[in-house]
Write an enzyme that holds these catalytic residues in place. Structure first.
Site, short mmCIF file in Angstrom:
data_model
loop_
_atom_site.label_atom_id
_atom_site.label_comp_id
_atom_site.label_asym_id
_atom_site.label_seq_id
_atom_site.Cartn_x
_atom_site.Cartn_y
_atom_site.Cartn_z
N ALA A 115 4.24 45.72 83.53
CA ALA A 115 4.32 44.65 82.54
C ALA A 115 4.91 45.09 81.21
O ALA A 115 4.89 44.34 80.25
CB ALA A 115 2.93 44.06 82.32
N ASP A 116 5.48 46.29 81.14
CA ASP A 116 6.01 46.78 79.87
C ASP A 116 7.32 47.53 80.08
O ASP A 116 7.46 48.68 79.71
CB ASP A 116 4.97 47.70 79.22
CG ASP A 116 5.25 47.99 77.77
OD1 ASP A 116 6.02 47.24 77.14
OD2 ASP A 116 4.70 48.98 77.25
N PRO A 117 8.31 46.86 80.69
CA PRO A 117 9.57 47.56 81.02
C PRO A 117 10.58 47.60 79.87
O PRO A 117 11.67 47.08 79.97
CB PRO A 117 10.11 46.74 82.19
CG PRO A 117 9.64 45.35 81.89
CD PRO A 117 8.30 45.50 81.22
N HIS A 118 10.22 48.24 78.76
CA HIS A 118 11.16 48.35 77.64
C HIS A 118 11.96 49.65 77.76
O HIS A 118 11.69 50.50 78.61
CB HIS A 118 10.42 48.27 76.30
CG HIS A 118 9.39 49.32 76.11
ND1 HIS A 118 9.70 50.62 75.78
CD2 HIS A 118 8.05 49.27 76.21
CE1 HIS A 118 8.60 51.32 75.67
NE2 HIS A 118 7.58 50.53 75.95
N ASN A 121 10.39 53.00 78.30
CA ASN A 121 9.73 53.23 79.59
C ASN A 121 10.72 53.34 80.74
O ASN A 121 10.32 53.63 81.86
CB ASN A 121 8.76 52.09 79.90
CG ASN A 121 7.47 52.21 79.13
OD1 ASN A 121 7.12 53.26 78.64
ND2 ASN A 121 6.77 51.11 79.00
#
Length: 130
Positions: A115-118, A121
């Site tokens: 849920a945090d594919p920035h 990452n």
């Protein structure tokens, strides 16, 4: 009258439940052992030759130490001394396609989603055999 009171109680009950759920999730997120286990589970589900998930080196309730992976952001096409940016763009596009395939697998097959594919990452790693 009476029906309106029942609706207000129903809304208040749902709000209390939602707030309790929110804070229980916040508490879970603050325990890094859960985060470390999620990383391990993610690696088991999606780790492959194309998708590298860092290993957990140490975990406590307050600390996670992960394997260091050297890589570059996919947006760093112009931040190198290589004049041939078209081959670099194609290489990055291949990495993006692997990421899209992984994301679709998460959504449509396993239901476990990162849920945090920035950009911090997601890195392009140069393999040691290149």
């Amino acid at each position: 009258g009476k029906n309106n009171n029942n609706n207000n109680r129903f809304i208040a009950t749902e709000l209390v439940d939602a707030v309790e759920e929110f804070f229980s999730r916040i508490y879970e997120e603050m325990d890094y052992r859960n985060e470390a286990q999620n990383c391990i589970d993610f690696g088991k589900l999606y780790g492959s030759e194309d998708i590298i998930v860092p290993k957990i080196m140490l975990q406590t309730e307050n600390i996670i130490v992960m394997e260091w992976l050297d890589g570059t952001k996919l947006t760093d096409v112009y931040n190198n001394n290589n004049d041939d940016t078209s081959s670099l763009r194609q290489e990055n596009l291949n990495v993006v396609m692997a990421g899209i395939e992984c994301t679709l697998n998460q959504l449509l097959v396993t239901g476990r989603l990162h849920a945090d594919p920035h950009a911090g990452n997601l890195l392009k790693i140069v393999s040691s055999d290149e």
